[in-house]
Design a protein around this motif. Structure first.
Motif, short mmCIF file in Angstrom:
data_model
loop_
_atom_site.label_atom_id
_atom_site.label_comp_id
_atom_site.label_asym_id
_atom_site.label_seq_id
_atom_site.Cartn_x
_atom_site.Cartn_y
_atom_site.Cartn_z
N CYS A 241 0.76 -1.26 -0.17
CA CYS A 241 -0.08 0.04 0.07
C CYS A 241 0.73 1.30 0.14
O CYS A 241 1.73 1.30 0.55
N HIS B 203 0.14 3.96 1.51
CA HIS B 203 -0.07 4.85 2.61
C HIS B 203 1.09 4.51 3.49
O HIS B 203 2.24 4.86 3.57
N ARG B 204 1.19 3.28 4.30
CA ARG B 204 2.21 2.83 5.24
C ARG B 204 2.60 1.42 5.00
O ARG B 204 3.16 0.88 6.00
N GLY B 205 2.29 1.06 3.67
CA GLY B 205 2.89 -0.23 3.41
C GLY B 205 2.65 -1.62 3.62
O GLY B 205 3.15 -2.67 3.33
N CYS C 111 -6.78 -1.68 0.54
CA CYS C 111 -5.92 -1.95 1.51
C CYS C 111 -6.78 -2.35 2.79
O CYS C 111 -7.66 -1.48 3.26
N TYR D 164 -6.01 -2.05 5.77
CA TYR D 164 -5.58 -1.37 7.11
C TYR D 164 -6.39 -0.16 7.47
O TYR D 164 -7.04 0.05 8.27
N HIS D 165 -6.31 0.80 6.18
CA HIS D 165 -7.16 2.11 6.62
C HIS D 165 -8.11 2.41 5.19
O HIS D 165 -8.76 3.41 5.32
N GLY D 166 -8.00 1.44 4.43
CA GLY D 166 -8.97 1.42 3.26
C GLY D 166 -8.75 1.97 1.97
O GLY D 166 -9.53 2.45 1.14
N TRP D 167 -7.42 2.76 1.79
CA TRP D 167 -7.17 3.28 0.58
C TRP D 167 -7.50 2.17 -0.57
O TRP D 167 -7.01 0.87 -0.44
FE1 FES Z 1 -3.01 0.82 3.63
FE2 FES Z 1 -3.05 2.55 5.49
S1 FES Z 1 -1.50 1.04 5.11
S2 FES Z 1 -4.52 2.26 4.00
#
Ligand code: FES
Length: 555
Positions: free
Chosen positions: A225, A227-229, A245, A247-250
């Motif tokens: 991802c 964002h944070r991988g 993703c 984790y946070h939905g991106w």
């Molecule tokens: Fe993927 Fe945050 S790590 S949306």
């Protein structure tokens, strides 16, 4: 023989003539009439009893080791693929459809082969120039030009340090200079047959999502991802509309374009740099999907080279049907496992049973064309120079034509009159080929494709895979591609009976390679020696490896 022993294996050894008889429970009785002695051994080579205290390790495994289920010991080119059964055609040929027991067994003692000089350098005394086969082909006009081309690799022998096979330093260099830079086979197109189907291709610690984005279009993205991988996907999947993703939905569409940036108000100015997933380069060839993470890489076609493209041009690899796909974790470096398949030199010691039917493969041919290498070419002569058996040109050509006739008959069952487009040389071809560094489609109709990869970041283990690609009629829809079946390091290959006899060959090869890996840790002097000719493809591999990794010769 009683009913109780009727199904037990029993064969003479092709060199010593000793009779190897399976006793059950993994035990083998070896009786050597020339010595007047017998002994009993476990299939792993340990002696149990008797005056005879030494036996052939690979033959013990062949006679007493784990075996295929009844009826599955079938040569891989003849394995029935779905409802197409070439065995029916073979059964009609006198002497071919019957049992192995009806065929003569060729037994002869080892003799030191003197070899012979040729314009290209020393070769086995059973060597015939390829022109002998091509000039006597009954369908010369059909032979592709590349079959006439030779490219023996100059130089040799070559020494390579043992550390190259277990020191993590080399693995780390491979990640940077090989796996991030080379064209590598990720999957078959049929592995992701519908738009939105995707799989995770893994090499060392790198992961790529390989996805079919349209009917004939594929893309590959690092599986991380923006964002944070977090890994975008944990598993292969079907008919995805997007990658979201967890984790946070991106999320991004399968074409790599961003769809959702959750709580975008909190990421001012970020959208533009995350608006597309980064892409690896993608190419398709022969029904395979290749990726190259290097944005500056040359095209796949330029990398493969004209010789490889020409060699397979008539073989319709793209139309073949993947009817088996088996992998196994091996306790050895990936290069060591691969090298076991880059020469035929090991056949006399590792696959002695092959010599019961004839040749020892010492006259195999080796060509190196840039990143593509070819081992074998048209049929071997059938001579066994290491046992003093030398066939005349006439006998060799008889065997060549008989093999072509049998294969033509068998292939007609699979692809109909299309077989009439092929020369004798193409019908009998058995070549094991390599596209640097780790992709190995056999040539001709042999079906086999290998891939060798490190097991994650552990340079002491690898993943070996074998696919079988059956020829398939143009006008018939192909069945779904077989899915990968992974075996653990202690599972014998014969548990994968979909590979037929090939599984028994692999068990013999894997009876060497982990022990080679162990031996290299204490080998003296601490380097490996590769020969001038029979190991020339391995030498060429290591020359290229040194160039790519920035190593000095022999470093
Ligand atoms: Fe993927 Fe945050 S790590 S949306």
């Amino acid at each position: 023989m009683t009913d109780a022993t009727a199904s037990l294996r029993r064969e003479p050894h092709p060199i010593s003539g000793a009779i190897y008889q399976e006793l059950g429970d993994g035990r083998v009785r070896v009786e050597d009439p020339s010595k007047g002695k017998w002994g009993v051994f476990n299939w792993d080579g340990t002696w149990v009893e008797g005056e005879l205290t030494q036996a052939d390790l690979h033959y013990l495994r062949y006679i007493g080791g784990p075996n295929l289920p009844e009826g599955r010991d079938i040569f891989w080119t003849m394995l029935p693929a779905a409802d197409l059964n070439p065995l029916k055609a073979l059964a009609a040929i006198p002497g071919r459809g019957g049992s192995d027991a009806q065929r003569p067994k060729i037994i002869a003692p080892y003799v030191p082969g003197p070899g012979k000089e040729t314009p290209d350098g020393p070769r086995s005394s059973g060597h015939f120039p390829v022109e002998v086969f091509l000039e006597n082909d009954r369908h010369k006009d059909r032979i592709p030009e590349i079959y006439r081309k030779s490219a023996p690799y100059p130089g040799g022998p070559k020494k390579v340090p043992v550390a190259r096979f277990f020191d993590k330093k080399y693995h780390d260099l491979e990640v940077e200079h090989l796996w991030k830079k080379v064209w590598q086979m990720a999957c078959r197109e049929d592995d992701i047959p519908e738009v939105g189907d995707y799989l995770i291709y893994t090499i060392a610690h790198l992961e790529f999502l390989v996805v079919r984005t349209a009917e004939n279009t594929f893309k590959a993205y690092p599986n991380a991802c923006l964002h944070r991988g977090r890994r975008l996907c944990n598993h292969d999947g079907k008919k995805a509309a997007m990658f979201r993703c967890p984790y946070h939905g991106w999320s991004w569409g399968i074409d790599g374009g961003m769809k959702d940036l959750t709580c975008e108000w909190d990421f001012p100015g970020v959208r533009q740099e995350v608006s597309n997933l980064p892409e690896a380069k993608v190419a398709t060839w022969g029904g395979f999907v290749f990726i190259n993470p290097d944005p500056d890489a040359v095209s796949f076609e330029e990398y493969a080279g004209p010789e490889m493209l020409q060699h397979y041009a008539k073989l319709r690899m793209a139309d073949r049907y993947k009817h088996a796909h088996v992998g196994r974790v091996i306790r050895a470096n990936w290069k060591l496992m691969m090298e076991a398949f880059l020469e035929a030199y090991h056949s006399i010691a590792t696959h002695p049973q092959l010599m019961l039917a004839g040749g020892d493969l010492a006259e195999s041919r080796y060509d190196v064309f840039g990143n593509w290498s070819r081992l074998g070419h048209v049929n071997s002569s059938g001579s066994s120079p290491q046992r003093g058996i030398l066939m005349s040109e006439e006998q060799t050509l008889d065997a060549f034509r008989m093999a072509a006739d049998i294969n033509r008959l068998m292939m007609r069952e699979l692809i109909g009159d299309e077989v009439d487009e092929f020369s004798d040389a193409e019908m009998v071809e058995q070549t094991f080929n390599q596209l640097f560094p780790n992709f190995h489609p056999w040539g001709g109709w042999a079906r086999i494709v290998y891939r060798f990869r490190p097991n994650g970041d552990n340079p002491e283990e690898c993943l070996m895979e074998a696919m079988l690609l059956a020829p398939w009629p143009k006008d018939k829809p192909r069945p779904p591609a077989a899915r990968l079946r992974m075996l653990g390091p202690d599972d014998p290959w014969v548990t994968a009976d979909e590979l037929g006899t090939l599984a028994r060959i692999f068990d013999q090869d894997c009876g060497n390679v982990p022990d080679t890996h162990r031996g290299l840790k204490f080998k003296q002097p601490p380097y490996v020696i590769y020969s001038a000719y029979q190991e020339s493809i391995i030498r060429a591999f290591h020359d290229k490896y040194e160039q790519k990794l920035g190593l000095a010769e022999g470093e």
